[in-house]
Structures are given as C-alpha cells and as structure tokens.
Design a protein around this motif. Structure first.
Motif, PDB file in Angstrom:
ATOM      1  N   THR A 212      20.700  25.836 -34.152  1.00  5.47           N
ATOM      2  CA  THR A 212      21.374  25.945 -32.866  1.00  5.47           C
ATOM      3  C   THR A 212      22.829  26.367 -33.072  1.00  5.47           C
ATOM      4  N   GLU A 213      23.457  26.763 -31.977  1.00  8.29           N
ATOM      5  CA  GLU A 213      24.866  27.147 -32.057  1.00  8.29           C
ATOM      6  C   GLU A 213      25.725  25.981 -32.526  1.00  8.29           C
ATOM      7  N   ALA A 214      25.427  24.776 -32.028  1.00  8.72           N
ATOM      8  CA  ALA A 214      26.183  23.592 -32.435  1.00  8.72           C
ATOM      9  C   ALA A 214      25.988  23.294 -33.921  1.00  8.72           C
ATOM     10  N   GLU A 215      24.794  23.486 -34.422  1.00  4.56           N
ATOM     11  CA  GLU A 215      24.534  23.248 -35.846  1.00  4.56           C
ATOM     12  C   GLU A 215      25.249  24.270 -36.711  1.00  4.56           C
ATOM     13  N   ARG A 216      25.327  25.497 -36.244  1.00  4.81           N
ATOM     14  CA  ARG A 216      26.028  26.532 -37.004  1.00  4.81           C
ATOM     15  C   ARG A 216      27.534  26.282 -36.984  1.00  4.81           C
ATOM     16  N   TYR A 217      28.041  25.796 -35.860  1.00  2.49           N
ATOM     17  CA  TYR A 217      29.453  25.435 -35.784  1.00  2.49           C
ATOM     18  C   TYR A 217      29.765  24.301 -36.767  1.00  2.49           C
ATOM     19  N   ALA A 218      28.888  23.297 -36.810  1.00  7.28           N
ATOM     20  CA  ALA A 218      29.086  22.180 -37.740  1.00  7.28           C
ATOM     21  C   ALA A 218      29.030  22.662 -39.181  1.00  7.28           C
ATOM     22  N   LEU A 219      28.149  23.600 -39.464  1.00  5.62           N
ATOM     23  CA  LEU A 219      28.061  24.174 -40.812  1.00  5.62           C
ATOM     24  C   LEU A 219      29.370  24.855 -41.186  1.00  5.62           C
ATOM     25  N   ARG A 220      29.897  25.688 -40.291  1.00  2.57           N
ATOM     26  CA  ARG A 220      31.167  26.368 -40.566  1.00  2.57           C
ATOM     27  C   ARG A 220      32.288  25.349 -40.776  1.00  2.57           C
ATOM     28  N   SER A 221      32.267  24.285 -39.998  1.00  7.84           N
ATOM     29  CA  SER A 221      33.303  23.255 -40.130  1.00  7.84           C
ATOM     30  C   SER A 221      33.216  22.557 -41.478  1.00  7.84           C
ATOM     31  N   ARG A 222      32.019  22.256 -41.940  1.00  6.32           N
ATOM     32  CA  ARG A 222      31.863  21.598 -43.246  1.00  6.32           C
ATOM     33  C   ARG A 222      32.375  22.501 -44.365  1.00  6.32           C
ATOM     34  N   VAL A 223      32.047  23.776 -44.284  1.00  8.39           N
ATOM     35  CA  VAL A 223      32.508  24.707 -45.313  1.00  8.39           C
ATOM     36  C   VAL A 223      34.031  24.809 -45.284  1.00  8.39           C
ATOM     37  N   GLN A 224      34.611  24.869 -44.091  1.00  9.93           N
ATOM     38  CA  GLN A 224      36.065  24.959 -43.975  1.00  9.93           C
ATOM     39  C   GLN A 224      36.735  23.715 -44.548  1.00  9.93           C
TER      40      GLN A 224
END
Length: 247
Positions: A212-224
């Motif tokens: 989902t979009e929210a899961e992809r946002y969380a993924l980007r946040s973890r990487v950042q």
C-alpha cells in the motif's frame, strides 16, 4: 553481489520460475500457510521450488491489505536493489492453485550449525541480513529461515510478514544493536532511497503492485532513518523482539 544456482545465473533462474511448468511434489507441513514443494521445468531446464498460493493464506489482523505472497516479492525486490542477493530468485505467477509466490529452492549446508551461525558477530552476510530485515521491517526472522550454502553465501527465506506500517522488527539477529552500520551499507541504502523516491523507477513500480501507499511511505522512512543515524536499530519496547519459537 552475484549468486549462482546450480550453475545457472539469477537471471536464468528467474526466467525458469516465470515460464516453467509447475508440478507439485508435496506439502511442507510445518508451515502455517499452504506451502508446496514443487518442480518447475521447461524443455531445457528444471529446478526445485517453493510455491505459496494466495488462496492458501490465512488472514492476519496486522496485515489486512495485500498478500503474503506479494510481500515475498517485495522482499526479493529490496534484496536485489541493495545488491546483496539475500532472497533467492522469486516471482509472482499463476500456478495449479492460482496466483502466488514461487521461489527457487535453496539447499542449505547441513554442516553449518544454524544456532551458532545466528549468534555470529563476525559474519558479514548475517550482518547485511540484519540490515535488510530492518529495512523490510521483518517480524519473523527465525533461525530456521537462515540458508547458508556451501560456497559461503547466506540466503534467507519466509518474508511474508514484513513491510508493516508500524515498527515490528522481530528477529534473532540483535547482536549489533546500536552499533555503526558496516562501511559499505550506507551507500547501498542511499542509492536505494533515491530509487524509492522516484515513482517511475522500476523498483518503485514493482513495490506499488504489492504494498500500500502507507507501507511504501513507511519503507522510505525506515531507509531514511537508517541513512541519517547510521546504526543498527534497537528492539521496540512495545513489541516482542524475538519470534517464538526462535527456531
């Protein structure tokens, strides 16, 4: 990092998994969802594989969207983007029981003590796996999911319960918590972060098909966060830090 599978390249293995005919051999009965041991074959090649049909998945309250099979595909995409070849070749395709995940079977080196391996602080592949699990928010890294092979490479399997929006990292690999990431890791993370920020990048497109979009946002946040802080994460005080049973 390159990997070979019975003298075939990862590209050849993916092509075989996508186009070969799936034949069920048996069921892996210790799995919580339907997991089938199969062969996949064309006129010129054959290999063993695991087939997890979506139809055989049990609903999970904390993963209400998407499929476990899709999360396995997303984990493979992240593994490839990092260049670490942690996840064996994996595809999403139709099969005898409908669409699902098909992953090349990897025979682990039975001479390796997996318990001792899981506690090894000096194993570079194991440490990369710990970073990988932090990226995908793996909530089920058990000892039995470690697949060392005779050439020394380490693979991992069973990534269906990953990519949750909330921090749910649950793993047996906590021996580096709070320590600086290995020297080669920040650059790999930064390169992947840039790809995740581009919605037209093939990696982003593939992830959008399964998360989902929210899961992809969380993924980007973890990487950042990993890029900014440059250290292995700590366990959450609000979530069991080790899967049970740990094996």
């Amino acid at each position: 990092m390159t990997a070979s599978f019975d003298r075939r390249t990862a590209t050849d293995a993916l092509a075989l998994l996508r186009t070969g005919e799936l034949t069920m051999v048996g069921r892996l009965t210790d799995a919580s969802n339907i997991t089938l041991y199969c062969t996949v074959a064309t006129d010129t090649a054959e290999a063993a594989c695991v087939y997890k049909p979506v139809a055989g998945e049990r609903p999970l309250w904390d993963f209400p969207d998407g499929t476990l099979a899709g999360r396995e595909i997303a984990a493979h995409a992240i593994s490839e983007a990092l260049g670490w070849a942690i996840v064996p070749p994996t595809v999403y395709r139709d099969g005898p029981y409908g669409e699902g995940m098909v992953q090349l079977w990897v025979n682990g080196d039975e001479a390796v003590d997996l318990v001792a391996l899981s506690r090894d602080r000096g194993h570079a592949g194991l440490r990369r796996m710990a970073v990988f699990d932090a990226v995908i928010n793996n909530s089920d890294r058990k000892i039995g999911h470690l697949l060392p092979v005779p050439d020394g490479h380490l693979y991992g399997c069973d990534h269906g319960v990953s990519f949750a929006e909330d921090y749910k990292l649950r793993t047996v690999l906590w021996q580096w918590q709070g320590e600086p990431l290995p020297a080669e890791v920040p650059a790999a993370l930064a390169a992947m972060r840039d790809r995740l920020l581009d919605p037209g990048d093939p990696l982003s497109v593939e992830l959008a098909a399964h998360l989902t979009e929210a899961e992809r946002y969380a993924l980007r946040s973890r990487v950042q966060i990993l890029c900014e802080h440059g250290v292995h994460p700590y366990p959450s005080p609000d979530w069991p830090s080790v899967p049970w049973p740990p094996i």
